[in-house]
Scaffold this motif. Sequence first.
Motif, short mmCIF file in Angstrom:
data_model
loop_
_atom_site.label_atom_id
_atom_site.label_comp_id
_atom_site.label_asym_id
_atom_site.label_seq_id
_atom_site.Cartn_x
_atom_site.Cartn_y
_atom_site.Cartn_z
N GLY A 1 0.83 -1.21 0.00
CA GLY A 1 0.00 0.00 0.00
C GLY A 1 0.86 1.25 0.00
O GLY A 1 0.59 2.22 -0.72
N GLU A 2 1.92 1.24 0.82
CA GLU A 2 2.80 2.42 0.89
C GLU A 2 3.49 2.66 -0.45
O GLU A 2 3.59 3.78 -0.93
CB GLU A 2 3.85 2.22 1.98
CG GLU A 2 3.29 2.22 3.38
CD GLU A 2 2.58 3.52 3.70
OE1 GLU A 2 3.26 4.54 3.88
OE2 GLU A 2 1.34 3.50 3.75
N LEU A 3 4.00 1.56 -1.05
CA LEU A 3 4.73 1.71 -2.32
C LEU A 3 3.79 2.15 -3.44
O LEU A 3 4.11 3.05 -4.22
CB LEU A 3 5.42 0.40 -2.69
CG LEU A 3 6.62 0.01 -1.81
CD1 LEU A 3 7.11 -1.39 -2.16
CD2 LEU A 3 7.75 1.02 -1.94
N LEU A 4 2.61 1.52 -3.48
CA LEU A 4 1.65 1.86 -4.54
C LEU A 4 1.17 3.31 -4.37
O LEU A 4 1.00 4.03 -5.36
CB LEU A 4 0.47 0.88 -4.47
CG LEU A 4 -0.41 0.80 -5.70
CD1 LEU A 4 0.42 0.40 -6.91
CD2 LEU A 4 -1.54 -0.20 -5.48
N ALA A 5 0.98 3.72 -3.13
CA ALA A 5 0.58 5.11 -2.89
C ALA A 5 1.66 6.06 -3.40
O ALA A 5 1.35 7.14 -3.91
CB ALA A 5 0.32 5.34 -1.40
N GLY A 6 2.93 5.63 -3.28
CA GLY A 6 4.02 6.45 -3.80
C GLY A 6 3.82 6.72 -5.28
O GLY A 6 4.10 7.80 -5.78
N LEU A 7 3.32 5.72 -5.99
CA LEU A 7 3.10 5.88 -7.43
C LEU A 7 1.83 6.67 -7.72
O LEU A 7 1.79 7.49 -8.63
CB LEU A 7 2.96 4.50 -8.11
CG LEU A 7 4.08 3.50 -7.90
CD1 LEU A 7 3.80 2.24 -8.71
CD2 LEU A 7 5.40 4.10 -8.36
N LEU A 8 0.77 6.39 -6.97
CA LEU A 8 -0.54 6.90 -7.36
C LEU A 8 -1.02 8.11 -6.56
O LEU A 8 -1.79 8.93 -7.07
CB LEU A 8 -1.60 5.78 -7.22
CG LEU A 8 -1.39 4.56 -8.13
CD1 LEU A 8 -2.44 3.50 -7.84
CD2 LEU A 8 -1.45 4.98 -9.58
N SER A 9 -0.63 8.21 -5.30
CA SER A 9 -1.19 9.29 -4.47
C SER A 9 -0.22 9.61 -3.34
O SER A 9 -0.46 9.25 -2.20
CB SER A 9 -2.53 8.89 -3.89
OG SER A 9 -2.36 7.89 -2.90
N PRO A 10 0.87 10.33 -3.68
CA PRO A 10 1.92 10.54 -2.68
C PRO A 10 1.44 11.20 -1.40
O PRO A 10 2.04 11.02 -0.36
CB PRO A 10 2.91 11.44 -3.41
CG PRO A 10 2.19 11.97 -4.58
CD PRO A 10 1.14 10.99 -4.94
N SER A 11 0.35 11.97 -1.47
CA SER A 11 -0.03 12.66 -0.24
C SER A 11 -0.97 11.84 0.62
O SER A 11 -1.37 12.28 1.70
CB SER A 11 -0.62 14.03 -0.56
OG SER A 11 -1.47 13.95 -1.68
N LEU A 12 -1.34 10.64 0.20
CA LEU A 12 -2.27 9.85 1.03
C LEU A 12 -2.10 8.35 0.77
O LEU A 12 -2.49 7.84 -0.26
CB LEU A 12 -3.72 10.25 0.74
CG LEU A 12 -4.76 9.63 1.66
CD1 LEU A 12 -4.59 10.13 3.09
CD2 LEU A 12 -6.17 9.94 1.17
N SER A 13 -1.53 7.63 1.75
CA SER A 13 -1.45 6.18 1.66
C SER A 13 -2.49 5.60 2.61
O SER A 13 -2.98 6.30 3.49
CB SER A 13 -0.06 5.70 2.05
OG SER A 13 0.08 5.73 3.46
N PRO A 14 -2.85 4.31 2.46
CA PRO A 14 -3.82 3.72 3.38
C PRO A 14 -3.37 3.85 4.84
O PRO A 14 -4.17 4.16 5.71
CB PRO A 14 -3.86 2.24 2.96
CG PRO A 14 -3.40 2.23 1.55
CD PRO A 14 -2.45 3.37 1.40
N LEU A 15 -2.08 3.65 5.08
CA LEU A 15 -1.58 3.73 6.46
C LEU A 15 -1.74 5.15 7.02
O LEU A 15 -2.21 5.33 8.15
CB LEU A 15 -0.10 3.31 6.50
CG LEU A 15 0.46 2.98 7.88
CD1 LEU A 15 -0.15 1.72 8.45
CD2 LEU A 15 1.99 2.83 7.82
N THR A 16 -1.39 6.16 6.21
CA THR A 16 -1.54 7.53 6.72
C THR A 16 -3.02 7.89 6.86
O THR A 16 -3.39 8.63 7.77
CB THR A 16 -0.85 8.57 5.81
OG1 THR A 16 -1.11 8.23 4.45
CG2 THR A 16 0.63 8.62 6.03
#
Length: 520
Positions: free
Chosen positions: A31-46
């Motif tokens: 989730g963190e890595l994918l968020a880096g690609l798709l939505s840097p300002s919001l990951s599932p963990l954050t």
Amino acid sequence: MRPATSRAAHGSRRWAAASGMVSAVAAVVAGELLAGLLSPSLSPLTAVGGALIDALPPGVKEWAVSLFGTADKAVFVTGMLIVIAAVGGLAGILEQRRRFAGAAVIAVFGLVGLAAVLTRAQMTPGAVPVPLAAAVAGALLLRFLIRRLRENTPAAPAPEGKRGTGRRTFLQVLATSAAVTAVGGIIAGVWRGAAAGISTAREKLRLPAAASEAPAIPAGAEVSLDGMQPLVTPKRDFYRIDTALIVPVIDPDTWTLRVTGMVEQEIELNLADLLAKPLIERHVTIACVSNEVGGDLIGNARWLGWPVRELLALVRPQAGADMVLSRSSDGWTAGTPLEVLTDTRDAILAVGMNGEPLPLEHGFPVRMIVPGLYGYVSATKWLTELRLTKFADDEGYWTPRGWSERGPIKTASRIDVPRTGRRVGAGTVKFGGVAWSQHTGIGKVELRVNRGPWQQADLAPGISRDTWYQWQLGIELTPGQYEVQVRATDLSGKPQAEERRPVAPDGATGFHTIRVDVNP
Ligand SMILES: Nc1nc2c(c(=O)[nH]1)N[C@H]1C(S)=C(S)[C@@H](COP(=O)(O)O)O[C@H]1N2
Ligand SMILES: [Mo]
């Protein structure tokens, strides 16, 4: 025999729990890595962490902060990971007992992540699939590990040697999964740490007021019709196009812009220098050359920045220079004709979008915005260099890849209401949409039904010639099926091109055409 079996069962339960822990943590890392690609300002963990912190009573929040000091966030995230690993362990044991029981627990993780993402203010469309994809990855890994474990744990003890190798295979698979998860976790941690630092710096950044404010939006510019898009696109709906695999994170305190090449005087300026200049604020509609007819790779925002022509006046381009090659921190380039950066249009080095510093995805801290040109030849995000050069000597990133050297935006129009294929009631059917011809402006918009005569729509006043215009028209329709087309004409009297052409090499043309089913 019995003691051996139950010992084996007991041991395998422990390994099932370990499999579950690895799978759950792997899901978080994914989730963190994918968020880096798709939505840097919001990951599932954050998102989940933010929702939890918001839900804490103020007293508890203060107590925790005083207890952990500045390390409170790291402690909080570590706590979340411990809980996630523990629930993952349980999922492993469940999965071993009943197929999909543990996978279901991980799916619930995904749904919790999704719910948190959807309720956060930083939500963007890119953030939505991330928790689901991460949960699917975790559930698949869990299924895989438990299957290996089962195959390699005979219900009745097998001959010693055989059981030994089976167990070893499982352990190898588990250890590999754990190692990959750990490496991914370190990468995600380092990158997200940097992104979080930059997000904080971005939030702290105070943009100066514009020396020249954006002209007021004229009354009636926004057509009130259900299903119309807002005249000014909010950042969460603003399209994003770039080649960056991971959104560049640039520290605003160390950012500099160098102006080089065919200039009398090279210049380097930092963000404080830029913010000290007299800034202007303007609404500009930017568009992607890859926008299909009727597509949504276009958005209108209020941009704050310093006119590029003023910077160019300081560096004094040499005779013969006809292109400014702008470069981003990740090496991407755009070639912009010098003349559009020095004429009267408001091409700017933008620092603000809709009253905020640029979002990370849209080029923080500085990007170019040039009215009238497609993004691929003008709108460089994460800008770090401007080089004065010649079209004969240089080219932007997309030019050798099948896209035209020059990219003026083509006049176009779109029907947003009703959506194509939509059923509507007979009588006056209300149509609405947008039309654009950046830096020339729209003169009229017309609709035609079943290739009949063109009927002129009510054109709302534009904010400026550099933005899109909204329009609407009611047409009497009896029950049946219709094809409706739109055509815009610019303020110089030139209609948009009718011929259907693909997006490559320099932008699609053709009339946006929709189907409408009118009910009795
Ligand atoms: N650094 C960088 N800037 C870039 C690009 C890119 O790939 N890298 N793509 C351009 C293209 S093709 C477009 S259409 C616009 C899109 O800007 P947006 O993502 O803010 O909507 O950015 C432009 N700026
Ligand atoms: Mo683009």
